[in-house]
Motif scaffolding. Structure first.
Motif, PDB file in Angstrom:
ATOM      1  N   THR A 189      14.570  27.203  -3.445  1.00 50.46           N
ATOM      2  CA  THR A 189      16.048  26.372  -3.200  1.00 50.46           C
ATOM      3  C   THR A 189      17.194  26.944  -3.937  1.00 50.46           C
ATOM      4  OG1 THR A 189      15.449  25.041  -5.272  1.00 50.46           O
ATOM      5  CG2 THR A 189      14.627  24.311  -3.248  1.00 50.46           C
ATOM      6  N   ASP A 190      17.121  27.772  -5.099  1.00 50.44           N
ATOM      7  CA  ASP A 190      18.138  28.390  -5.847  1.00 50.44           C
ATOM      8  C   ASP A 190      18.209  29.823  -6.064  1.00 50.44           C
ATOM      9  OD1 ASP A 190      19.783  25.776  -6.263  1.00 50.44           O
ATOM     10  OD2 ASP A 190      17.670  25.176  -7.026  1.00 50.44           O
ATOM     11  N   PHE A 191      17.986  30.770  -4.953  1.00 49.53           N
ATOM     12  CA  PHE A 191      17.366  32.173  -5.282  1.00 49.53           C
ATOM     13  C   PHE A 191      18.610  32.747  -5.986  1.00 49.53           C
ATOM     14  CE2 PHE A 191      17.549  36.594  -4.168  1.00 49.53           C
ATOM     15  CZ  PHE A 191      16.201  36.696  -4.662  1.00 49.53           C
ATOM     16  N   ALA A 192      19.722  32.475  -5.546  1.00 48.99           N
ATOM     17  CA  ALA A 192      20.827  33.100  -6.242  1.00 48.99           C
ATOM     18  C   ALA A 192      20.849  32.850  -7.771  1.00 48.99           C
ATOM     19  CB  ALA A 192      22.439  33.113  -5.848  1.00 48.99           C
ATOM     20  N   GLU A 193      20.581  31.698  -8.258  1.00 48.87           N
ATOM     21  CA  GLU A 193      20.618  31.244  -9.683  1.00 48.87           C
ATOM     22  C   GLU A 193      19.485  32.127 -10.429  1.00 48.87           C
ATOM     23  OE1 GLU A 193      22.841  28.984 -11.058  1.00 48.87           O
ATOM     24  OE2 GLU A 193      23.784  29.886  -9.414  1.00 48.87           O
ATOM     25  N   MET A 194      18.308  32.001  -9.595  1.00 49.95           N
ATOM     26  CA  MET A 194      17.250  32.620 -10.296  1.00 49.95           C
ATOM     27  C   MET A 194      17.390  34.193 -10.229  1.00 49.95           C
ATOM     28  SD  MET A 194      15.141  30.448 -11.126  1.00 49.95           S
ATOM     29  CE  MET A 194      13.604  31.261 -11.405  1.00 49.95           C
ATOM     30  N   ALA A 195      17.892  34.630  -9.221  1.00 56.63           N
ATOM     31  CA  ALA A 195      18.286  36.144  -9.319  1.00 56.63           C
ATOM     32  C   ALA A 195      19.131  36.348 -10.700  1.00 56.63           C
ATOM     33  CB  ALA A 195      19.017  36.657  -8.285  1.00 56.63           C
ATOM     34  N   LYS A 196      20.219  35.523 -11.023  1.00 56.51           N
ATOM     35  CA  LYS A 196      21.107  35.759 -12.284  1.00 56.51           C
ATOM     36  C   LYS A 196      20.506  35.549 -13.447  1.00 56.51           C
ATOM     37  CE  LYS A 196      24.160  32.872 -10.557  1.00 56.51           C
ATOM     38  NZ  LYS A 196      25.365  32.142 -10.200  1.00 56.51           N
ATOM     39  N   LYS A 197      19.486  34.669 -13.556  1.00 57.14           N
ATOM     40  CA  LYS A 197      18.543  34.085 -14.591  1.00 57.14           C
ATOM     41  C   LYS A 197      17.644  35.742 -14.984  1.00 57.14           C
ATOM     42  CE  LYS A 197      14.418  32.941 -14.875  1.00 57.14           C
ATOM     43  NZ  LYS A 197      13.766  31.676 -15.301  1.00 57.14           N
ATOM     44  N   THR A 198      17.131  36.042 -13.731  1.00 53.84           N
ATOM     45  CA  THR A 198      16.250  37.203 -14.030  1.00 53.84           C
ATOM     46  C   THR A 198      17.021  38.679 -14.662  1.00 53.84           C
ATOM     47  OG1 THR A 198      14.972  36.635 -12.180  1.00 53.84           O
ATOM     48  CG2 THR A 198      14.614  38.837 -12.897  1.00 53.84           C
ATOM     49  N   VAL A 199      18.134  38.916 -14.189  1.00 52.19           N
ATOM     50  CA  VAL A 199      18.808  39.864 -14.808  1.00 52.19           C
ATOM     51  C   VAL A 199      19.227  39.562 -16.334  1.00 52.19           C
ATOM     52  CG1 VAL A 199      21.187  39.386 -13.990  1.00 52.19           C
ATOM     53  CG2 VAL A 199      20.440  41.615 -14.358  1.00 52.19           C
ATOM     54  N   ILE A 200      19.597  38.148 -16.618  1.00 48.80           N
ATOM     55  CA  ILE A 200      19.792  37.805 -17.953  1.00 48.80           C
ATOM     56  C   ILE A 200      18.869  37.980 -18.848  1.00 48.80           C
ATOM     57  CG2 ILE A 200      20.557  35.923 -19.211  1.00 48.80           C
ATOM     58  CD1 ILE A 200      22.508  35.101 -17.240  1.00 48.80           C
ATOM     59  N   ARG A 201      17.645  37.645 -18.132  1.00 44.23           N
ATOM     60  CA  ARG A 201      16.320  37.738 -18.864  1.00 44.23           C
ATOM     61  C   ARG A 201      16.023  38.931 -19.363  1.00 44.23           C
ATOM     62  NH1 ARG A 201      11.916  38.675 -20.620  1.00 44.23           N
ATOM     63  NH2 ARG A 201       9.800  37.584 -20.459  1.00 44.23           N
ATOM     64  N   ARG A 202      16.538  40.034 -18.642  1.00 45.85           N
ATOM     65  CA  ARG A 202      16.084  41.529 -19.054  1.00 45.85           C
ATOM     66  C   ARG A 202      17.322  41.832 -19.903  1.00 45.85           C
ATOM     67  NH1 ARG A 202      15.100  46.183 -14.483  1.00 45.85           N
ATOM     68  NH2 ARG A 202      17.232  46.467 -14.452  1.00 45.85           N
ATOM     69  N   LEU A 203      18.564  41.271 -19.723  1.00 42.33           N
ATOM     70  CA  LEU A 203      19.606  41.760 -20.540  1.00 42.33           C
ATOM     71  C   LEU A 203      19.413  41.514 -22.072  1.00 42.33           C
ATOM     72  CD1 LEU A 203      22.610  42.872 -21.212  1.00 42.33           C
ATOM     73  CD2 LEU A 203      23.283  40.670 -20.378  1.00 42.33           C
ATOM     74  N   VAL A 204      18.782  40.180 -22.396  1.00 43.04           N
ATOM     75  CA  VAL A 204      18.801  39.617 -23.668  1.00 43.04           C
ATOM     76  C   VAL A 204      17.836  40.522 -24.600  1.00 43.04           C
ATOM     77  CG1 VAL A 204      19.296  37.267 -22.938  1.00 43.04           C
ATOM     78  CG2 VAL A 204      16.791  38.168 -23.077  1.00 43.04           C
ATOM     79  N   LYS A 205      17.049  41.309 -24.057  1.00 42.62           N
ATOM     80  CA  LYS A 205      16.218  42.353 -24.885  1.00 42.62           C
ATOM     81  C   LYS A 205      17.043  43.375 -25.451  1.00 42.62           C
ATOM     82  CE  LYS A 205      12.294  42.509 -21.379  1.00 42.62           C
ATOM     83  NZ  LYS A 205      11.736  43.513 -20.417  1.00 42.62           N
ATOM     84  N   TYR A 206      18.336  43.535 -25.317  1.00 44.44           N
ATOM     85  CA  TYR A 206      19.079  44.154 -25.819  1.00 44.44           C
ATOM     86  C   TYR A 206      20.153  43.532 -26.840  1.00 44.44           C
ATOM     87  CZ  TYR A 206      17.466  47.273 -22.123  1.00 44.44           C
ATOM     88  OH  TYR A 206      16.476  47.868 -21.191  1.00 44.44           O
ATOM     89  N   LEU A 207      20.242  42.169 -27.031  1.00 49.05           N
ATOM     90  CA  LEU A 207      20.848  41.386 -27.882  1.00 49.05           C
ATOM     91  C   LEU A 207      20.202  40.564 -28.689  1.00 49.05           C
ATOM     92  CD1 LEU A 207      22.619  39.670 -24.590  1.00 49.05           C
ATOM     93  CD2 LEU A 207      23.367  41.652 -25.661  1.00 49.05           C
ATOM     94  N   PRO A 208      20.954  40.358 -29.887  1.00 53.67           N
ATOM     95  CA  PRO A 208      20.672  39.560 -30.691  1.00 53.67           C
ATOM     96  C   PRO A 208      20.024  37.991 -30.207  1.00 53.67           C
ATOM     97  CG  PRO A 208      22.821  40.373 -31.569  1.00 53.67           C
ATOM     98  CD  PRO A 208      22.522  40.360 -30.119  1.00 53.67           C
ATOM     99  N   ILE A 209      18.853  37.578 -30.411  1.00 57.35           N
ATOM    100  CA  ILE A 209      18.533  36.215 -29.698  1.00 57.35           C
ATOM    101  C   ILE A 209      18.326  35.421 -30.813  1.00 57.35           C
ATOM    102  CG2 ILE A 209      17.834  37.408 -27.511  1.00 57.35           C
ATOM    103  CD1 ILE A 209      14.957  37.343 -28.510  1.00 57.35           C
ATOM    104  N   SER A 210      18.186  34.280 -30.401  1.00 62.21           N
ATOM    105  CA  SER A 210      17.838  32.889 -31.365  1.00 62.21           C
ATOM    106  C   SER A 210      16.219  32.854 -30.935  1.00 62.21           C
ATOM    107  CB  SER A 210      18.552  31.544 -30.647  1.00 62.21           C
ATOM    108  OG  SER A 210      18.245  31.342 -29.331  1.00 62.21           O
TER     109      SER A 210
END
Length: 262
Positions: free
Chosen positions: A192-213
């Motif tokens: 139902t929201d493929f574009a939102e899930m695509a954005k979530k997926t790339v953010i999910r990968r980006l956070v590996k390089y960030l300070p996370i909570s």
């Protein structure tokens, strides 16, 4: 008589009212767990809205439903699905929580080290260039003359408190590979929201390089467990299919040696 009357009242409850009662019974636990910026009423309302939008949730195992609700509570995420924060998704009689695009952004900011983070999908008609190496750069000009076409890639950018910038990029092939690993890849927000899930997926990968909570770490653990369970189920399906094809050998028939799968 009172017992019979209570049973009649119980059986007359609609699934939504039954859910409301279950949530009300857990109100104190929710209040003790939710982050301070999320009220109990708002959270419980998001759960009821999710069930109203997707009645299949109420046909699933109740323990899995409330487990997913408790996970959303611990993360402080709206799970109605309307805000892109998180989704409650039915899968083979159980319910799983899928953090959404906006949910991951919220969790990422809770570390206090990220000033802003965003993601975009790139479509066929857009102008898009990416440079890697010592001088990394992204140029994205969305097409505004009509239909932009299918999603072909996605990228995410994070700006840290010290001004440093990090970004990551995924092709449609990369995103689809992640989708296939998900137990709910053919249901819920992936359809139902493929574009939102695509954005979530790339953010999910980006956070590996960030300070996370801590909350973001927990959300990632939930998703990783989903992928691990899916891998187990796929192997079980393959094993079952292979077993079903085994025939009882006919007497005196030649024995055919096993051929390993490739």
């Amino acid at each position: 008589m009172d017992g019979e009357m209570g049973e009649i009242v119980k059986n007359s409850l609609t699934p939504i009212n039954e859910l409301r009662q279950g949530l009300e019974a857990r109100r104190a636990a929710f209040a003790a767990t939710l982050p301070k910026h999320v009220t109990v009423e708002r959270f419980m309302r998001s759960v009821v809205l999710a069930a109203a939008k997707n009645p299949a949730l109420m046909t699933c195992d109740r323990s899995s439903l409330f487990l997913a609700v408790n996970q959303a509570c611990q993360l402080g995420l709206d799970c109605s699905g309307t805000l892109g924060s998180a989704y409650l998704v039915p899968f083979k009689g159980s319910v799983q929580l899928i953090p959404g695009y906006r949910g991951l952004i919220d969790l990422c900011k809770r570390s206090g080290e990220v000033s802003s983070i965003y993601a975009h999908t790139v479509h066929q008609a857009d102008k898009f260039e990416i440079e890697l190496g010592s001088q990394q750069k992204i140029t994205h000009i969305p097409y505004t003359g009509g239909e932009r076409g299918e999603v072909v890639s996605a990228y995410a950018v994070a700006v840290l408190k010290d001004g440093a910038t990090q970004f990551d990029f995924m092709t449609r092939h990369d995103v689809d590979a992640i989708r296939r690993r998900s137990r709910a890849g053919q249901a819920g927000p992936w359809t139902t929201d493929f574009a939102e899930m695509a954005k979530k997926t790339v953010i999910r990968r980006l956070v590996k390089y960030l300070p996370i909570s801590t909350d973001l770490e927990r959300a990632i653990e939930i998703e990783d467990r989903d992928a691990d369970l899916n891998a187990i189920e796929v192997m079980d399906d393959v094993t079952a299919a292979a077993t079903a094809t085994v025939q009882t050998p006919v007497e005196d028939a030649p024995v055919v040696p096993d051929v390993p799968f490739k």
